[in-house]
Design an enzyme around this catalytic site. Sequence first.
Site, short mmCIF file in Angstrom:
data_model
loop_
_atom_site.label_atom_id
_atom_site.label_comp_id
_atom_site.label_asym_id
_atom_site.label_seq_id
_atom_site.Cartn_x
_atom_site.Cartn_y
_atom_site.Cartn_z
NE ARG A 81 -67.49 13.86 -79.77
CZ ARG A 81 -68.30 13.05 -80.43
NH1 ARG A 81 -68.00 12.68 -81.67
NH2 ARG A 81 -69.41 12.62 -79.88
CG ASP A 96 -59.94 15.12 -84.91
OD1 ASP A 96 -60.93 14.67 -84.32
OD2 ASP A 96 -60.00 15.73 -86.00
NE ARG A 151 -56.05 17.66 -89.27
CZ ARG A 151 -56.12 16.35 -88.96
NH1 ARG A 151 -56.93 15.94 -87.98
NH2 ARG A 151 -55.39 15.48 -89.62
#
Length: 264
Positions: free
Chosen positions: A53, A55, A202
Amino acid sequence: MYRYKITFAYDGTNFSGFQIQPNKRTVEQTLKNAVNKIAKNPEPPLSVIGSGRTDAGVHALNQVAHFDCPYKLGNDSMRKALNSLLPLDIIVKKAELVSPDFHARFNAHSKHYRYRVDQSDFVNPFKRNYTAHFKYPVDVAKMQKAAQDLVGEHDFTSFVASGSQALSNVRTIYQADVHRDEANNEIVFDFVGNGFLYNQVRIMVAFLLEIGSNQRPVNDVIRVLAAKDRNQARMTAPASGLYLVSVDYGDQNNKTIDESESIK
């Protein structure tokens, strides 16, 4: 059924991430719609399985997925058929007929993520969706040194956002590099690992930027990893600067099937 592996790129700006969510525009749903149209809308609908996945706002240069189709098309015909049905912010770069045991998620050996940080005085309107912005001076050598403490197998609890559904926070990073792209006035971070947790890249980027701007000591990665406390890392860099560069499948990369072969 015939199994296809697709390699595709997308601009994540206007997607609510990869995974299907109710009443939201997602990469997975967009691909699923195209695949099912090619398969003449079977019941139940066909699924598209991604390597992982991403975001909302995160981009991909070479994301990978697989799906099963009741009809056999040539590799290039499948690529063209999908692209004719997809919006302009997704493009299928390659479609390959693969063995039925290929799995885009479970067969992945490693993933490469890149993060770009623009260092202009002000936010560039043409880069705002594709980079983060950090105008303050940074010491790239310090960040490169600190990044090496992330390499190896670690419990990354301090670098995972709340909301993670992972059963374990242990991951292995094979490579972590930081360099300055003088031509584009950017700092570029590259991470290769066997998998990454929710917002992990991140959070690591934000942490390294704090080190580079002298807000943390250069060896603080070691302390924070040992703490296993998300509050120790604090910041999360924005999604706009993050790119999934590639997914590596080891020997599985070469296990495509000749289009003339039959599959049972």
